[in-house]
Structures are given as C-alpha cells and as structure tokens.
Design a protein around this motif. Structure first.
Motif, PDB file in Angstrom:
ATOM      1  N   ILE A  42      11.376  -6.131  31.855  1.00  0.00           N
ATOM      2  CA  ILE A  42      11.594  -7.569  31.685  1.00  0.00           C
ATOM      3  C   ILE A  42      10.305  -8.259  31.233  1.00  0.00           C
ATOM      4  N   LEU A  43       9.160  -7.805  31.752  1.00  0.00           N
ATOM      5  CA  LEU A  43       7.893  -8.395  31.338  1.00  0.00           C
ATOM      6  C   LEU A  43       7.543  -8.053  29.896  1.00  0.00           C
ATOM      7  N   LEU A  44       7.941  -6.876  29.436  1.00  0.00           N
ATOM      8  CA  LEU A  44       7.590  -6.456  28.081  1.00  0.00           C
ATOM      9  C   LEU A  44       8.547  -6.994  27.015  1.00  0.00           C
ATOM     10  N   LEU A  45       9.708  -7.470  27.393  1.00  0.00           N
ATOM     11  CA  LEU A  45      10.666  -7.977  26.404  1.00  0.00           C
ATOM     12  C   LEU A  45      10.088  -9.097  25.535  1.00  0.00           C
ATOM     13  N   PRO A  46       9.451 -10.126  26.091  1.00  0.00           N
ATOM     14  CA  PRO A  46       8.884 -11.172  25.220  1.00  0.00           C
ATOM     15  C   PRO A  46       7.788 -10.637  24.297  1.00  0.00           C
ATOM     16  N   VAL A  47       6.975  -9.709  24.791  1.00  0.00           N
ATOM     17  CA  VAL A  47       5.911  -9.134  23.958  1.00  0.00           C
ATOM     18  C   VAL A  47       6.519  -8.388  22.778  1.00  0.00           C
ATOM     19  N   ILE A  48       7.541  -7.592  23.045  1.00  0.00           N
ATOM     20  CA  ILE A  48       8.205  -6.842  21.979  1.00  0.00           C
ATOM     21  C   ILE A  48       8.875  -7.788  20.996  1.00  0.00           C
ATOM     22  N   ALA A  49       9.470  -8.862  21.497  1.00  0.00           N
ATOM     23  CA  ALA A  49      10.126  -9.827  20.612  1.00  0.00           C
ATOM     24  C   ALA A  49       9.112 -10.512  19.701  1.00  0.00           C
ATOM     25  N   VAL A  50       7.958 -10.885  20.234  1.00  0.00           N
ATOM     26  CA  VAL A  50       6.927 -11.531  19.414  1.00  0.00           C
ATOM     27  C   VAL A  50       6.399 -10.562  18.368  1.00  0.00           C
ATOM     28  N   LEU A  51       6.123  -9.323  18.765  1.00  0.00           N
ATOM     29  CA  LEU A  51       5.646  -8.329  17.808  1.00  0.00           C
ATOM     30  C   LEU A  51       6.678  -8.048  16.714  1.00  0.00           C
ATOM     31  N   ALA A  52       7.949  -8.001  17.085  1.00  0.00           N
ATOM     32  CA  ALA A  52       8.997  -7.787  16.085  1.00  0.00           C
ATOM     33  C   ALA A  52       9.083  -8.968  15.120  1.00  0.00           C
ATOM     34  N   ALA A  53       8.946 -10.181  15.631  1.00  0.00           N
ATOM     35  CA  ALA A  53       8.998 -11.361  14.764  1.00  0.00           C
ATOM     36  C   ALA A  53       7.817 -11.377  13.794  1.00  0.00           C
ATOM     37  N   ILE A  54       6.629 -11.042  14.286  1.00  0.00           N
ATOM     38  CA  ILE A  54       5.455 -10.993  13.407  1.00  0.00           C
ATOM     39  C   ILE A  54       5.631  -9.907  12.352  1.00  0.00           C
ATOM     40  N   GLY A  55       6.109  -8.751  12.760  1.00  0.00           N
ATOM     41  CA  GLY A  55       6.343  -7.660  11.813  1.00  0.00           C
ATOM     42  C   GLY A  55       7.372  -8.030  10.764  1.00  0.00           C
ATOM     43  N   TRP A  56       8.445  -8.696  11.183  1.00  0.00           N
ATOM     44  CA  TRP A  56       9.488  -9.110  10.233  1.00  0.00           C
ATOM     45  C   TRP A  56       8.914 -10.115   9.240  1.00  0.00           C
ATOM     46  N   TRP A  57       8.119 -11.063   9.735  1.00  0.00           N
ATOM     47  CA  TRP A  57       7.520 -12.070   8.860  1.00  0.00           C
ATOM     48  C   TRP A  57       6.568 -11.422   7.859  1.00  0.00           C
ATOM     49  N   ARG A  58       5.731 -10.500   8.323  1.00  0.00           N
ATOM     50  CA  ARG A  58       4.791  -9.828   7.417  1.00  0.00           C
ATOM     51  C   ARG A  58       5.534  -8.986   6.386  1.00  0.00           C
TER      52      ARG A  58
END
Length: 94
Positions: A42-58
């Motif tokens: 549960i703690l890592l879900l927001p981190v993974i979501a932010v990293l996925a969003a940055i990766g998608w944007w890049r």
C-alpha cells in the motif's frame, strides 16, 4: 528382518500447552508477515503510480520528437555519420 515397534508416550498437559503455543506463534508470525507485506504494498502504490506517470510522459515526449524528426528528414531513412580512420596493420592479420 528385524521389526521395531515404536510406542509414543501419551502427552502430558505441558506437552499439549507447548503444541498449542507453538501453533499460535506460527499463526501469529504468518499473520504479521501478511500485514507487513500488504502495508508495504500500500505504501509503494503511490510511488509506482508516480514513476509510471513520469515514464508515460517521457515516452510520449520521445515519440513526439521522433515523429517530428522523421517528418523533417528528406531521405526517409536514418543515416549515422561519423569520422573514422582505417588503420592498416599487417601484423594483426596473421
């Protein structure tokens, strides 16, 4: 052949209490591990979501740059130009 028979002594109340405590400790450890694993997930879900969003944007930015470069190129292919020098050493060929 020699057959041996084993006879177990009946368990005393102390043995039964020990088995119950060991089982309770085992179940408690399994539950604690599951709670810890779910908490970390549960703690890592927001981190993974932010990293996925940055990766998608890049990735979208890189795709747009590649499309723009392909539209600007006139030959339609990709050419890599480099400066090089040929070194002819006859000793290496043997």
């Amino acid at each position: 052949m020699i057959y041996r028979s084993m006879q177990f002594q009946p368990r005393t109340w102390q043995g039964r209490v020990g088995i119950v405590l060991a089982a309770a400790l085992g179940v408690g450890l399994v539950i604690a591990f599951l709670v810890l694993a779910v908490g970390v997930a549960i703690l890592l879900l927001p981190v993974i979501a932010v990293l996925a969003a940055i990766g998608w944007w890049r990735w979208r930015k890189i795709e747009a740059a590649m499309r723009e470069e392909a539209a600007r190129s006139t030959d339609g292919g990709r050419t890599i130009e480099i400066d090089y020098r040929v070194i002819d050493e006859p000793d290496r060929r043997r």
